[in-house]
Design an enzyme around this catalytic site. Structure first.
Site, PDB file in Angstrom:
ATOM      1  N   ASP A 106      -4.841  -9.723  -8.101  1.00  0.00           N
ATOM      2  CA  ASP A 106      -5.200  -8.843  -9.216  1.00  0.00           C
ATOM      3  C   ASP A 106      -4.057  -8.055  -9.860  1.00  0.00           C
ATOM      4  OD1 ASP A 106      -5.046  -7.423  -6.840  1.00  0.00           O
ATOM      5  OD2 ASP A 106      -7.006  -6.483  -6.982  1.00  0.00           O
TER       6      ASP A 106
ATOM      7  N   GLU B  59     -12.719   0.172  -9.970  1.00  0.00           N
ATOM      8  CA  GLU B  59     -12.294  -0.725 -11.059  1.00  0.00           C
ATOM      9  C   GLU B  59     -13.134  -0.626 -12.332  1.00  0.00           C
ATOM     10  OE1 GLU B  59     -12.453  -1.628  -7.862  1.00  0.00           O
ATOM     11  OE2 GLU B  59     -10.289  -1.800  -7.481  1.00  0.00           O
TER      12      GLU B  59
ATOM     13  N   ARG C 268       0.583   3.788  -3.119  1.00  0.00           N
ATOM     14  CA  ARG C 268      -0.025   5.091  -2.810  1.00  0.00           C
ATOM     15  C   ARG C 268       1.054   6.166  -2.664  1.00  0.00           C
ATOM     16  NH1 ARG C 268      -5.738   3.660   0.216  1.00  0.00           N
ATOM     17  NH2 ARG C 268      -5.688   1.452  -0.263  1.00  0.00           N
TER      18      ARG C 268
ATOM     19  N   GLU D 287       0.834  -1.217   0.000  1.00  0.00           N
ATOM     20  CA  GLU D 287       0.000   0.000   0.000  1.00  0.00           C
ATOM     21  C   GLU D 287       0.864   1.262   0.000  1.00  0.00           C
ATOM     22  OE1 GLU D 287      -3.062  -0.124  -0.561  1.00  0.00           O
ATOM     23  OE2 GLU D 287      -3.882  -1.994   0.222  1.00  0.00           O
TER      24      GLU D 287
HETATM   25  C1  DMJ Z   1      -6.611   0.209  -4.969  1.00  0.00           C
HETATM   26  O1  DMJ Z   1      -5.892   0.533  -3.830  1.00  0.00           O
HETATM   27  C2  DMJ Z   1      -5.718  -0.431  -5.986  1.00  0.00           C
HETATM   28  O2  DMJ Z   1      -6.347  -0.375  -7.218  1.00  0.00           O
HETATM   29  C3  DMJ Z   1      -5.363  -1.847  -5.666  1.00  0.00           C
HETATM   30  O3  DMJ Z   1      -4.617  -2.463  -6.693  1.00  0.00           O
HETATM   31  C4  DMJ Z   1      -6.589  -2.686  -5.397  1.00  0.00           C
HETATM   32  N1  DMJ Z   1      -7.699  -2.001  -4.940  1.00  0.00           N
HETATM   33  C5  DMJ Z   1      -7.786  -0.640  -4.569  1.00  0.00           C
HETATM   34  C6  DMJ Z   1      -9.079  -0.004  -5.028  1.00  0.00           C
HETATM   35  O4  DMJ Z   1     -10.173  -0.822  -5.039  1.00  0.00           O
END
Ligand code: DMJ
Length: 522
Positions: A289, A428, A144, A140
């Site tokens: 993902d 998404e 971020r 994260e």
């Molecule tokens: C985001 O922090 C990023 O896209 C991450 O890869 C997965 N999900 C959240 C948003 O849903």
């Protein structure tokens, strides 16, 4: 250097914000002058040559209004805190005071030309103290904080953002000191103690170890320091080694109790940072993902040279198309399920990023490399993307709030049931609509995005910002009092881009990290 194209883009966007904010252009122009030799915000002037129809412009203005409303609420009630609680109107600090909201909002505010708000966010990120006793998530914090700083640096040439990116990345480096080099989940910002989650049995999550490479490799390219790229590519090396070593049938590569992957191109959700062995089911949802997304995006960002990455990505597309993508009987809804011992017919909101990923691959010719011997064509990939996005949108359309659920399960009669009804302001589907619109130029995708923006305004908006809701099937919606920072970095940004011209952050020049921060293609 900032390209002329980028300056034109910022120019157009700025005009909107000037109008919306009723800022005197002369005063604002003064605010965007360079403020130091190494530090400048892209110069802007008034609207010129924009090809944007009036409905797109109106919708884009409405998105700017939403973003400014959310930012204003954050500043008024939670300035300097990690997140805003938009119902109880106070700050939340679950991120150890590292301020993800300001980081994630920064490039959006800059893009929109909201200069005062951008300056507020820039001041906030500069003030964050990372020398703090907090155990941070490596993934994260990378996507971020580091991602936001790389993007801000590339947009402004302001060296302070690069310094912050390096400082934060340096704090994360101890996480890679494992036997395999595969990163741990958490690292102490002071002391560098690392740990993996108990519920993961000490394993590392695939999406986490596999979604650091855009940021760390880019940081090396920008700083000239090889240590970042060296750390993050150990994981890619491990994946490549695994795939060349009889994957997925070679049992030596798995934990003893793990199911063998049903298909090449799919990867288990966990990997042991000591032994390098794999375990868990496969999906394109949480835990996995963005690993798949980063195979493609690394290939693009770093000049389409790495054949291993492309080949791994193509294997995944093959597995998706032939094995994971299913259509419901009668209703003909396309979806991507989970694969482990058997097939699980569930679709997660998170998986709605896949249409966007597939389209990005199509746009970059990932499926047109000669001599690859694949059994599908570019058209098959694009069709899968369109069909899957249609299902994701249908889940929004058919709900009483016009907002889609976190998880649904498909039944054998072609219907579906909502398994998890929350909506946490996730991006998404909007992200995929943005890619689909760039590719097809079909305004249907703008209409879909607009209906989602309207639903968010209607059911998630509070006096102070926007809130997650507990159940998208219920009107009035029950607020959950939380506004994740990705609402700025992705949900609002992709809406903003959906209604902007394709010259804004063109996809042949920029790649977005998984948190929506644009990086210039190397
Ligand atoms: C985001 O922090 C990023 O896209 C991450 O890869 C997965 N999900 C959240 C948003 O849903």
């Amino acid at each position: 250097m900032i390209s002329v194209r980028f300056v034109v883009v910022v120019t157009l966007l700025y005009a909107t914000a000037v109008w919306l904010l009723h800022v005197d252009p002369a005063t604002s122009a003064a605010l965007v002058q360079p403020h130091g030799p190494q530090s400048r915000v892209a110069r802007v002037s008034l609207d010129e040559g924009v090809e944007l129809d009036s409905s797109a412009r109106r919708r884009r203005d409405a998105v700017v209004e939403m973003a400014l409303h959310a930012w204003k609420g954050y500043v008024q009630f939670a300035a300097g805190h990690d997140e805003l609680k938009p119902v109880s109107r106070r700050g939340a600090d679950g991120w150890g005071g590292t301020g993800p909201t300001a980081f994630d909002a920064l490039d959006l505010l800059l893009l929109m030309g909201a200069h005062d708000e951008y300056a507020q966010a820039a001041a906030m990120v500069s003030r964050v103290n990372f020398d703090t006793r907090f155990s941070a998530s490596v993934f994260e914090t990378t996507i971020r904080h580091v991602g936001a700083m790389i993007s801000a640096f590339e947009m402004t040439d302001d060296e302070k953002f690069l310094r912050i990116a390096r400082k934060v990345a340096d704090k994360l480096l101890p996480a890679f000191k494992t036997k395999t080099g595969i990163a741990m989940h958490q690292v102490g910002l002071t002391g560098g103690a690392t740990q993996n989650e108990q519920w993961c049995n000490g394993k590392t999550i695939l999406a986490e170890a596999g979604s650091l490479q855009l940021e760390f490799r880019k940081l090396s390219a920008l700083s000239g320091e090889a240590k970042y790229a060296r750390a993050a590519t150990k994981f890619t090396d491990h994946v490549v080694k695994t795939s060349l070593n009889g994957w997925p049938t070679n049992r030596d590569l798995y934990e003893s109790d793990a199911p063998t992957m049903p298909h090449r191109g799919l990867w288990p959700s966990f990997v042991d940072p000591v032994s390098g062995k794999w375990s868990g089911a496969a999906s394109l949802a949480s835990l996995s993902d963005s690993y798949y997304e980063y195979l493609l995006k690394q290939w693009i960002l770093f000049g389409k040279k790495d054949d291993h990455l492309l080949s791994l990505y193509e294997d995944t597309v093959e597995a998706i198309l032939h094995h994971l993508l299913r259509y419901t009987p009668k209703t003909h809804l396309a979806y991507i399920g989970h694969a482990g011992i058997g097939f699980e017919p569930t679709l997660d909101h998170l998986t709605c990023f896949v249409p966007g990923m597939l389209i990005l691959g199509v746009m970059h010719g990932a499926h047109e490399q000669p001599g690859r011997g694949r059994s599908w064509t570019t058209d098959d990939v694009a069709t899968a993307a369109v069909d899957l996005a249609s299902t994701c949108y249908r889940l929004y359309l058919e709900s009483p709030t016009g907002i889609g659920p976190e998880i649904v399960s498909f039944e054998s009669d072609g219907t579906y049931s909502v398994m998890n009804p929350k909506y946490i302001l996730r991006p998404e589907l909007i992200e995929s609509l943005f890619y689909l619109h760039r590719y097809t130029e079909d305004d249907k995708y703008r209409d879909w995005g607009w209906s989602i923006a309207e639903a968010i305004n209607k059911h998630c908006r509070t006096d102070a910002g926007f809130t997650a809701i507990a159940d998208m099937r219920k009107v009035p919606a029950e607020p959950k009092d939380s506004m994740e920072s990705f609402f700025f970095a992705e949900t609002l940004k992709y809406l903003f881009l959906l209604f902007s011209s394709a010259d804004v952050l063109p996809l042949d020049e920029f790649v977005f990290n998984t948190e929506g921060h644009p990086f210039r293609i190397v």
